[in-house]
Motif scaffolding. Structure first.
Motif, PDB file in Angstrom:
ATOM      1  N   ALA A  92     -72.812  28.342  95.083  1.00 20.50           N
ATOM      2  CA  ALA A  92     -74.091  28.714  94.988  1.00 20.50           C
ATOM      3  C   ALA A  92     -75.396  28.306  95.803  1.00 20.50           C
ATOM      4  O   ALA A  92     -76.240  28.858  96.063  1.00 20.50           O
ATOM      5  CB  ALA A  92     -74.618  28.345  93.202  1.00 20.50           C
ATOM      6  N   THR A  93     -75.367  27.185  96.386  1.00 14.02           N
ATOM      7  CA  THR A  93     -75.863  26.140  97.326  1.00 14.02           C
ATOM      8  C   THR A  93     -75.835  26.654  98.843  1.00 14.02           C
ATOM      9  O   THR A  93     -76.681  26.941  99.492  1.00 14.02           O
ATOM     10  CB  THR A  93     -76.127  24.638  97.292  1.00 14.02           C
ATOM     11  OG1 THR A  93     -76.161  24.229  95.521  1.00 14.02           O
ATOM     12  CG2 THR A  93     -77.079  23.824  97.831  1.00 14.02           C
ATOM     13  N   VAL A  94     -74.686  26.290  98.967  1.00 15.86           N
ATOM     14  CA  VAL A  94     -73.902  27.074 100.241  1.00 15.86           C
ATOM     15  C   VAL A  94     -74.506  28.704 100.704  1.00 15.86           C
ATOM     16  O   VAL A  94     -75.437  28.707 101.475  1.00 15.86           O
ATOM     17  CB  VAL A  94     -73.046  27.206 100.810  1.00 15.86           C
ATOM     18  CG1 VAL A  94     -72.635  27.576 101.735  1.00 15.86           C
ATOM     19  CG2 VAL A  94     -72.614  25.589 100.538  1.00 15.86           C
ATOM     20  N   ILE A  95     -74.648  29.785 100.054  1.00 15.14           N
ATOM     21  CA  ILE A  95     -75.290  30.544 100.094  1.00 15.14           C
ATOM     22  C   ILE A  95     -77.091  30.949  99.930  1.00 15.14           C
ATOM     23  O   ILE A  95     -77.427  31.566 100.207  1.00 15.14           O
ATOM     24  CB  ILE A  95     -74.689  31.697  98.519  1.00 15.14           C
ATOM     25  CG1 ILE A  95     -72.794  31.833  98.948  1.00 15.14           C
ATOM     26  CG2 ILE A  95     -75.606  33.639  98.675  1.00 15.14           C
ATOM     27  CD1 ILE A  95     -72.973  32.523  98.254  1.00 15.14           C
ATOM     28  N   ALA A  96     -77.493  29.818  99.160  1.00 12.63           N
ATOM     29  CA  ALA A  96     -78.686  29.996  99.026  1.00 12.63           C
ATOM     30  C   ALA A  96     -79.804  28.889  99.729  1.00 12.63           C
ATOM     31  O   ALA A  96     -80.829  28.610 100.185  1.00 12.63           O
ATOM     32  CB  ALA A  96     -79.046  29.049  97.562  1.00 12.63           C
ATOM     33  N   LEU A  97     -78.726  28.340 101.018  1.00 11.70           N
ATOM     34  CA  LEU A  97     -79.373  27.448 101.956  1.00 11.70           C
ATOM     35  C   LEU A  97     -80.170  28.536 102.793  1.00 11.70           C
ATOM     36  O   LEU A  97     -81.087  27.913 103.655  1.00 11.70           O
ATOM     37  CB  LEU A  97     -77.851  26.488 103.302  1.00 11.70           C
ATOM     38  CG  LEU A  97     -77.955  25.294 102.485  1.00 11.70           C
ATOM     39  CD1 LEU A  97     -76.880  25.204 102.914  1.00 11.70           C
ATOM     40  CD2 LEU A  97     -79.144  24.594 102.000  1.00 11.70           C
TER      41      LEU A  97
ATOM     42  N   GLY B 237     -89.504  31.852  99.072  1.00  6.02           N
ATOM     43  CA  GLY B 237     -88.486  31.397  96.765  1.00  6.02           C
ATOM     44  C   GLY B 237     -88.625  32.114  96.614  1.00  6.02           C
ATOM     45  O   GLY B 237     -87.243  32.599  96.195  1.00  6.02           O
ATOM     46  N   PRO B 238     -88.669  33.762  96.379  1.00  5.36           N
ATOM     47  CA  PRO B 238     -87.957  35.074  96.003  1.00  5.36           C
ATOM     48  C   PRO B 238     -86.980  35.015  96.573  1.00  5.36           C
ATOM     49  O   PRO B 238     -86.148  35.685  96.197  1.00  5.36           O
ATOM     50  CB  PRO B 238     -88.767  36.095  96.872  1.00  5.36           C
ATOM     51  CG  PRO B 238     -89.645  35.446  96.421  1.00  5.36           C
ATOM     52  CD  PRO B 238     -90.399  34.613  97.451  1.00  5.36           C
ATOM     53  N   LEU B 239     -86.139  35.110  98.386  1.00  8.61           N
ATOM     54  CA  LEU B 239     -84.833  34.799  98.933  1.00  8.61           C
ATOM     55  C   LEU B 239     -84.125  34.094  98.390  1.00  8.61           C
ATOM     56  O   LEU B 239     -82.471  34.222  98.391  1.00  8.61           O
ATOM     57  CB  LEU B 239     -85.443  34.580  99.929  1.00  8.61           C
ATOM     58  CG  LEU B 239     -84.331  34.546 101.203  1.00  8.61           C
ATOM     59  CD1 LEU B 239     -83.882  36.187 100.984  1.00  8.61           C
ATOM     60  CD2 LEU B 239     -84.576  34.418 102.552  1.00  8.61           C
ATOM     61  N   THR B 240     -84.731  32.649  97.990  1.00 10.56           N
ATOM     62  CA  THR B 240     -83.840  31.138  97.312  1.00 10.56           C
ATOM     63  C   THR B 240     -83.383  32.389  96.283  1.00 10.56           C
ATOM     64  O   THR B 240     -82.225  31.842  95.892  1.00 10.56           O
ATOM     65  CB  THR B 240     -84.370  30.117  97.386  1.00 10.56           C
ATOM     66  OG1 THR B 240     -84.896  29.700  99.151  1.00 10.56           O
ATOM     67  CG2 THR B 240     -83.678  29.298  97.022  1.00 10.56           C
TER      68      THR B 240
ATOM     69  N   VAL C 102     -76.958  35.416  93.577  1.00  9.34           N
ATOM     70  CA  VAL C 102     -76.286  36.005  94.586  1.00  9.34           C
ATOM     71  C   VAL C 102     -74.737  34.907  94.087  1.00  9.34           C
ATOM     72  O   VAL C 102     -73.190  35.008  94.504  1.00  9.34           O
ATOM     73  CB  VAL C 102     -75.939  36.709  95.922  1.00  9.34           C
ATOM     74  CG1 VAL C 102     -75.077  37.286  96.278  1.00  9.34           C
ATOM     75  CG2 VAL C 102     -77.043  37.481  95.744  1.00  9.34           C
ATOM     76  N   GLY C 103     -75.424  33.660  94.698  1.00 10.45           N
ATOM     77  CA  GLY C 103     -73.780  33.045  94.736  1.00 10.45           C
ATOM     78  C   GLY C 103     -74.013  32.572  93.593  1.00 10.45           C
ATOM     79  O   GLY C 103     -72.430  31.653  93.469  1.00 10.45           O
ATOM     80  N   GLY C 104     -74.057  32.341  92.503  1.00 11.70           N
ATOM     81  CA  GLY C 104     -74.446  31.741  91.234  1.00 11.70           C
ATOM     82  C   GLY C 104     -72.997  32.812  90.796  1.00 11.70           C
ATOM     83  O   GLY C 104     -72.225  32.422  89.952  1.00 11.70           O
ATOM     84  N   VAL C 105     -72.777  33.940  90.895  1.00 13.42           N
ATOM     85  CA  VAL C 105     -72.287  35.141  90.269  1.00 13.42           C
ATOM     86  C   VAL C 105     -71.301  35.290  91.266  1.00 13.42           C
ATOM     87  O   VAL C 105     -70.230  34.929  90.761  1.00 13.42           O
ATOM     88  CB  VAL C 105     -72.947  36.326  90.495  1.00 13.42           C
ATOM     89  CG1 VAL C 105     -71.928  37.704  90.538  1.00 13.42           C
ATOM     90  CG2 VAL C 105     -74.430  36.528  90.266  1.00 13.42           C
ATOM     91  N   ILE C 106     -71.186  34.899  92.615  1.00 14.36           N
ATOM     92  CA  ILE C 106     -69.286  34.342  93.789  1.00 14.36           C
ATOM     93  C   ILE C 106     -69.076  33.437  92.853  1.00 14.36           C
ATOM     94  O   ILE C 106     -67.949  33.513  92.675  1.00 14.36           O
ATOM     95  CB  ILE C 106     -70.086  34.015  94.446  1.00 14.36           C
ATOM     96  CG1 ILE C 106     -70.829  36.234  95.034  1.00 14.36           C
ATOM     97  CG2 ILE C 106     -68.890  34.114  95.582  1.00 14.36           C
ATOM     98  CD1 ILE C 106     -70.944  36.532  96.619  1.00 14.36           C
TER      99      ILE C 106
END
Length: 61
Positions: A24-29, A37-40, A46-50
């Protein structure tokens, strides 16, 4: 006996939890790097679901 599901031990849960958090963190980087903020938030979702799907698959083995 082969159809019996074993419960994950604490080490499996730790690995799955850390893996989920890392994915989740790597996808949100990119959102964090752009200070958007909204993109993060979107990328973290998305990263959390994956990451959840990965962890769930790992715990079923």
């Amino acid at each position: 006996m082969e159809t019996e599901r074993h419960r994950p031990d604490p080490a499996d849960l730790v690995v799955a939890g850390c893996g989920w958090l890392l994915i989740a963190t790597v996808i949100a980087l990119p959102g964090l790097a752009l200070n958007d903020g909204p993109l993060t938030v979107y990328l973290l979702g998305v990263g959390g679901v994956i990451g959840f799907m990965w962890a769930r698959g790992r715990l079923r083995r």
